[in-house]
Design a protein around this motif. Sequence first.
Motif, short mmCIF file in Angstrom:
data_model
loop_
_atom_site.label_atom_id
_atom_site.label_comp_id
_atom_site.label_asym_id
_atom_site.label_seq_id
_atom_site.Cartn_x
_atom_site.Cartn_y
_atom_site.Cartn_z
N THR A 155 0.80 -1.23 0.00
CA THR A 155 0.00 0.00 0.00
C THR A 155 0.82 1.28 0.00
O THR A 155 0.27 2.35 -0.22
N GLY A 156 2.12 1.21 0.31
CA GLY A 156 2.93 2.41 0.39
C GLY A 156 2.77 3.17 1.69
O GLY A 156 3.30 4.25 1.87
N ASN A 157 2.02 2.58 2.64
CA ASN A 157 1.78 3.22 3.92
C ASN A 157 2.86 2.77 4.92
O ASN A 157 2.63 1.97 5.80
N HIS A 158 4.05 3.31 4.75
CA HIS A 158 5.20 2.89 5.54
C HIS A 158 5.03 3.23 7.02
O HIS A 158 4.37 4.20 7.38
N HIS A 159 5.67 2.43 7.86
CA HIS A 159 5.74 2.69 9.30
C HIS A 159 7.00 3.50 9.53
O HIS A 159 8.09 3.10 9.10
N VAL A 160 6.86 4.63 10.19
CA VAL A 160 7.99 5.55 10.36
C VAL A 160 8.12 5.95 11.83
O VAL A 160 7.15 5.89 12.60
N GLU A 213 16.82 9.82 23.54
CA GLU A 213 16.93 10.51 24.83
C GLU A 213 15.64 11.24 25.15
O GLU A 213 15.45 11.68 26.29
N VAL A 214 14.78 11.38 24.16
CA VAL A 214 13.49 12.06 24.31
C VAL A 214 12.40 11.15 23.76
O VAL A 214 12.67 10.29 22.92
N PRO A 215 11.16 11.31 24.22
CA PRO A 215 10.09 10.51 23.63
C PRO A 215 9.95 10.80 22.14
O PRO A 215 10.19 11.93 21.69
N THR A 216 9.60 9.79 21.37
CA THR A 216 9.31 9.95 19.96
C THR A 216 8.14 9.04 19.62
O THR A 216 7.60 8.38 20.51
N HIS A 217 7.73 9.00 18.36
CA HIS A 217 6.55 8.22 17.98
C HIS A 217 6.82 7.34 16.77
O HIS A 217 7.55 7.73 15.86
N ILE A 218 6.21 6.16 16.80
CA ILE A 218 6.11 5.34 15.60
C ILE A 218 4.70 5.57 15.07
O ILE A 218 3.74 5.61 15.84
N ARG A 219 4.61 5.77 13.76
CA ARG A 219 3.32 6.08 13.14
C ARG A 219 3.35 5.62 11.69
O ARG A 219 4.37 5.14 11.21
N CYS A 220 2.25 5.77 11.01
CA CYS A 220 2.17 5.45 9.58
C CYS A 220 2.11 6.74 8.77
O CYS A 220 1.66 7.78 9.25
N ILE A 221 2.56 6.65 7.53
CA ILE A 221 2.46 7.79 6.62
C ILE A 221 1.00 8.23 6.51
O ILE A 221 0.70 9.41 6.54
N VAL A 222 0.09 7.28 6.36
CA VAL A 222 -1.34 7.57 6.34
C VAL A 222 -1.84 7.42 7.78
O VAL A 222 -1.98 6.30 8.28
N ALA A 223 -2.07 8.53 8.45
CA ALA A 223 -2.34 8.53 9.88
C ALA A 223 -3.55 7.69 10.28
O ALA A 223 -3.59 7.14 11.37
N GLU A 224 -4.52 7.56 9.41
CA GLU A 224 -5.74 6.83 9.75
C GLU A 224 -5.53 5.32 9.82
O GLU A 224 -6.36 4.59 10.33
N HIS A 232 -3.00 3.34 11.33
CA HIS A 232 -2.63 2.83 12.65
C HIS A 232 -2.46 4.02 13.59
O HIS A 232 -2.06 5.10 13.16
N ASN A 233 -2.73 3.80 14.87
CA ASN A 233 -2.50 4.85 15.86
C ASN A 233 -1.02 5.13 15.98
O ASN A 233 -0.19 4.25 15.80
N SER A 234 -0.69 6.36 16.32
CA SER A 234 0.68 6.73 16.66
C SER A 234 0.94 6.20 18.07
O SER A 234 0.08 6.30 18.96
N ILE A 235 2.12 5.63 18.29
CA ILE A 235 2.48 5.09 19.60
C ILE A 235 3.75 5.78 20.07
O ILE A 235 4.74 5.86 19.33
N GLU A 236 3.72 6.27 21.30
CA GLU A 236 4.90 6.93 21.86
C GLU A 236 5.94 5.90 22.28
O GLU A 236 5.59 4.88 22.91
N LEU A 237 7.18 6.15 21.90
CA LEU A 237 8.30 5.32 22.34
C LEU A 237 9.08 6.13 23.37
O LEU A 237 9.65 7.18 23.06
#
Length: 110
Positions: free
Chosen positions: A41-46, A67-78, A80-85
Amino acid sequence: MKNNKCILHGECIVFRSSLPANALPTKVEGSYKIVADSEVTGNHHVVDVPAGVTFYEADGVTFMQNEVPTHIRCIVAERHNSIELEPGTWEFGTQKEYDYITGELVNVRD
């Protein structure tokens, strides 16, 4: 997400890890790094890459120290939910599934 041993984000699997001695820093172009390609689909996980986030590679495996919180998310936000790492060391991989026709483990494809 405290005390989670692994996080599933679509076909991407993320878990707390330690940085191997042979890990080398990798350059990131732009504001995010693709950690799981979406072959269909081209909806990469980033993962977002603010200051304080560094990526490494060792034996074909991607690692991140943040060293700071960041997020894993998809290019198309709808998709998958963004998850804080939370700050720490993380390892990225691809979920596997059993193909009953071939009798083999194969990468989950999105």
